[in-house]
Scaffold this motif. Structure first.
Motif, PDB file in Angstrom:
ATOM      1  N   THR A   1      57.694  29.951  62.010  1.00  0.00           N
ATOM      2  CA  THR A   1      57.930  31.248  62.642  1.00  0.00           C
ATOM      3  C   THR A   1      57.660  31.152  64.136  1.00  0.00           C
ATOM      4  OG1 THR A   1      57.188  33.552  62.754  1.00  0.00           O
ATOM      5  CG2 THR A   1      55.565  31.935  62.077  1.00  0.00           C
ATOM      6  N   ARG A   2      58.427  31.904  64.894  1.00  0.00           N
ATOM      7  CA  ARG A   2      58.211  32.019  66.332  1.00  0.00           C
ATOM      8  C   ARG A   2      57.553  33.348  66.697  1.00  0.00           C
ATOM      9  NH1 ARG A   2      60.524  28.556  69.777  1.00  0.00           N
ATOM     10  NH2 ARG A   2      61.859  26.917  68.928  1.00  0.00           N
ATOM     11  N   ASN A   3      57.167  34.087  65.691  1.00  0.00           N
ATOM     12  CA  ASN A   3      56.584  35.403  65.919  1.00  0.00           C
ATOM     13  C   ASN A   3      55.163  35.443  65.372  1.00  0.00           C
ATOM     14  OD1 ASN A   3      59.011  36.657  67.037  1.00  0.00           O
ATOM     15  ND2 ASN A   3      59.837  36.451  64.972  1.00  0.00           N
ATOM     16  N   VAL A   4      54.263  34.813  66.091  1.00  0.00           N
ATOM     17  CA  VAL A   4      52.841  34.874  65.778  1.00  0.00           C
ATOM     18  C   VAL A   4      52.141  35.464  66.998  1.00  0.00           C
ATOM     19  CG1 VAL A   4      50.788  33.596  65.090  1.00  0.00           C
ATOM     20  CG2 VAL A   4      53.041  32.830  64.319  1.00  0.00           C
ATOM     21  N   SER A   5      51.403  36.510  66.800  1.00  0.00           N
ATOM     22  CA  SER A   5      50.743  37.166  67.934  1.00  0.00           C
ATOM     23  C   SER A   5      49.341  37.601  67.554  1.00  0.00           C
ATOM     24  CB  SER A   5      51.552  38.381  68.404  1.00  0.00           C
ATOM     25  OG  SER A   5      51.647  39.337  67.373  1.00  0.00           O
ATOM     26  N   ALA A   6      48.493  37.635  68.573  1.00  0.00           N
ATOM     27  CA  ALA A   6      47.122  38.112  68.397  1.00  0.00           C
ATOM     28  C   ALA A   6      47.132  39.622  68.575  1.00  0.00           C
ATOM     29  CB  ALA A   6      46.187  37.444  69.398  1.00  0.00           C
ATOM     30  N   ALA A   7      47.491  40.323  67.502  1.00  0.00           N
ATOM     31  CA  ALA A   7      47.615  41.777  67.591  1.00  0.00           C
ATOM     32  C   ALA A   7      46.249  42.409  67.807  1.00  0.00           C
ATOM     33  CB  ALA A   7      48.254  42.327  66.317  1.00  0.00           C
ATOM     34  N   PHE A   8      46.214  43.463  68.579  1.00  0.00           N
ATOM     35  CA  PHE A   8      44.972  44.191  68.816  1.00  0.00           C
ATOM     36  C   PHE A   8      45.278  45.673  68.917  1.00  0.00           C
ATOM     37  CE2 PHE A   8      46.792  43.292  72.917  1.00  0.00           C
ATOM     38  CZ  PHE A   8      46.519  44.402  73.687  1.00  0.00           C
ATOM     39  N   ARG A   9      44.265  46.476  68.681  1.00  0.00           N
ATOM     40  CA  ARG A   9      44.424  47.929  68.679  1.00  0.00           C
ATOM     41  C   ARG A   9      43.813  48.506  69.954  1.00  0.00           C
ATOM     42  NH1 ARG A   9      41.779  52.614  67.215  1.00  0.00           N
ATOM     43  NH2 ARG A   9      43.058  54.219  66.218  1.00  0.00           N
TER      44      ARG A   9
ATOM     45  N   GLY B   1      47.033  39.674  72.208  1.00  0.00           N
ATOM     46  CA  GLY B   1      48.415  39.921  72.585  1.00  0.00           C
ATOM     47  C   GLY B   1      49.218  38.670  72.861  1.00  0.00           C
ATOM     48  N   SER B   2      48.599  37.489  72.793  1.00  0.00           N
ATOM     49  CA  SER B   2      49.317  36.242  73.047  1.00  0.00           C
ATOM     50  C   SER B   2      50.386  36.009  71.987  1.00  0.00           C
ATOM     51  CB  SER B   2      48.340  35.061  73.056  1.00  0.00           C
ATOM     52  OG  SER B   2      47.386  35.213  74.095  1.00  0.00           O
ATOM     53  N   SER B   3      51.502  35.443  72.402  1.00  0.00           N
ATOM     54  CA  SER B   3      52.598  35.126  71.498  1.00  0.00           C
ATOM     55  C   SER B   3      52.589  33.632  71.217  1.00  0.00           C
ATOM     56  CB  SER B   3      53.936  35.552  72.108  1.00  0.00           C
ATOM     57  OG  SER B   3      55.005  35.230  71.242  1.00  0.00           O
ATOM     58  N   CYS B   4      52.661  33.275  69.955  1.00  0.00           N
ATOM     59  CA  CYS B   4      52.538  31.874  69.554  1.00  0.00           C
ATOM     60  C   CYS B   4      53.638  31.531  68.549  1.00  0.00           C
ATOM     61  CB  CYS B   4      51.159  31.601  68.928  1.00  0.00           C
ATOM     62  SG  CYS B   4      49.759  32.225  69.901  1.00  0.00           S
ATOM     63  N   VAL B   5      53.729  30.235  68.230  1.00  0.00           N
ATOM     64  CA  VAL B   5      54.622  29.747  67.180  1.00  0.00           C
ATOM     65  C   VAL B   5      53.757  29.056  66.134  1.00  0.00           C
ATOM     66  CG1 VAL B   5      56.586  29.511  68.706  1.00  0.00           C
ATOM     67  CG2 VAL B   5      55.038  27.578  68.409  1.00  0.00           C
ATOM     68  N   GLY B   6      54.253  29.028  64.905  1.00  0.00           N
ATOM     69  CA  GLY B   6      53.440  28.450  63.851  1.00  0.00           C
ATOM     70  C   GLY B   6      54.261  27.896  62.713  1.00  0.00           C
ATOM     71  N   VAL B   7      53.605  27.103  61.890  1.00  0.00           N
ATOM     72  CA  VAL B   7      54.207  26.488  60.703  1.00  0.00           C
ATOM     73  C   VAL B   7      53.216  26.628  59.554  1.00  0.00           C
ATOM     74  CG1 VAL B   7      55.041  24.367  59.644  1.00  0.00           C
ATOM     75  CG2 VAL B   7      55.580  24.847  62.029  1.00  0.00           C
TER      76      VAL B   7
END
Length: 408
Positions: free
Chosen positions: A65-73, A351-357
């Motif tokens: 996936t190319r849609n991995v993010s450190a979501a925060f509120r 909020g950082s955008s990452c990629v993952g496997v």
């Protein structure tokens, strides 16, 4: 690319070696660019089939996936009511602690209402003090009315006894006058008693009720004054906060700013996988990610939770029927990732955008005997194919800073 090279290595290369050394055909003579398909048709066909099969198996059992993010509120800085700002206690991008005042609204109207309620309470307290004298006066009037009634009754009874003895000194008119006097005295006594009861009822019920109403109005005004000051509910940083004294704040149309909590989303990433991976991505699955915020680093994580619903299917009831063809995007499956080593996330801001496997592993099922024989052999091969995506991810980790700094 890796899958294609591997497939060519075990299909096209053996086919070429067989034709070169077994059949004696030479490249550039019997095997040329014009007849390469005919000469190597079995190898090319097998390579294409094997490459497609490998790519399908790898990306199905080891989804990327190319849609991995450190979501925060975030917490919106709002007041309970609208109003004009009187004081501002913090600045933009300032760190605040829970309970610290952020700004205060003007409370002139609320303070006036509180003062009015206090004056009303004082007025009722004074009335309660004065009403005791009213009760004493009413009681005296009751006593006087009782005396007048008794006097009138005695006079009437005395004259009636004389009239019964045929005393000519008592006339009919005098008896009527005395009866009227008795009725008037009785009415005055009843009125005096009613006045006394009314004053006592006012002392016991009306004035205490008015006093409680005034106290409730005072509490309401004081609550409005207290709510005029907005406090930070959690520790965090105030952002997009450009409030100045005199500005108008509205809790619906115009919030004051945003508070980013310090622990919001820390150590928890959100990944979006394709719907075809819904049967593969499960809690406990190993995932590796790499982020531009921390280049050249592979961060191991584990699937902590999988969302049971796909957001693309959500709808809100309204006055228009929903047409399914209007939903162009198919949506993705959401998975929540937790770090295996939390210290690896220290330099990754929320909020950082990452990629993952993600990597499938059925070792536990094989060791527990749930998968045996040839199925276990195939399962180990499929699990081992994840090395291809692992190599690709590490190549992406190397190329991410180059792509971000050079090619953009």
């Amino acid at each position: 690319m890796l899958e294609l090279l591997f497939s060519a290595l075990i299909t096209i290369v053996p086919d070429y070696l067989y034709r070169r050394y077994k059949q004696g055909k030479r490249w550039g003579h019997e095997i040329t660019l014009f007849n390469v398909w005919y000469e190597l048709r079995w190898g090319l066909t097998a390579c294409a089939i094997l490459a497609v099969t490998l790519i399908t198996v790898i990306f199905y059992f080891h989804p990327s996936t190319r849609n991995v993010s450190a979501a925060f509120r975030t917490v919106t800085i709002l007041s309970d009511r609208g109003g004009r700002v009187a004081e501002v206690y913090v600045a933009n991008n300032e760190t605040v602690t829970a309970g610290q005042a952020i700004f205060r609204l003007d409370t002139t109207r609320q303070e006036a209402a509180a003062e009015t309620a206090r004056r009303r309470i004082d007025e009722i307290d004074a009335a309660l003090g004065v009403i005791t004298t009213d009760i004493a006066s009413a009681q005296a009037q009751v006593v006087a009315a009782e005396a007048d009634f008794l006097q009138a009754t005695d006079d009437l009874e005395r004259r009636q006894s004389l009239a019964e003895r045929n005393d000519a000194t008592v006339s009919e008119q005098e008896l009527l006058r005395l009866q009227t006097a008795v009725s008037r005295a009785d009415g005055q006594r009843t009125a005096a008693i009613a006045v006394l009861d009314g004053i006592k009822l006012r002392q016991a019920t009306l004035l205490p009720a008015q006093q409680e109403t005034a106290r409730a109005a005072l509490r309401e005004a004081e609550a409005e004054i207290a709510k005029s000051t907005v406090f930070a509910e959690v520790d965090g940083t105030v952002t997009q906060f450009l409030l100045k004294p005199g500005d108008i704040v509205n809790p619906i149309l115009r919030p004051a700013g945003i508070l980013v909590p310090e622990v919001s989303g820390q150590g928890r990433f959100v990944a979006a996988f394709g719907q075809i991976s819904a049967s593969v991505v499960k809690p406990g699955m190993l995932v590796e990610i790499t982020c531009p915020a921390k280049p050249l680093t592979i961060i191991p994580m584990v699937v902590d939770e999988v969302q049971g619903a796909i957001a693309a299917g959500q709808f809100r009831p309204g006055d228009v029927l929903v047409d399914q063809q209007d939903r162009a995007r198919p949506g993705t499956m959401t998975a929540f990732l937790a770090p295996i080593f939390p210290e690896h996330l220290e330099q990754i801001p929320p909020g950082s955008s990452c990629v993952g496997v993600a990597y499938t592993s059925r070792t536990k099922q094989i060791e527990a005997g749930e998968i045996t024989g040839f199925s276990a052999f195939i399962a180990r091969i499929v699990d081992g194919m994840g090395i291809a995506n692992a190599i690709v991810l590490r190549a992406q980790a190397i190329l991410l800073p180059v792509k971000a700094l050079v090619f953009t």
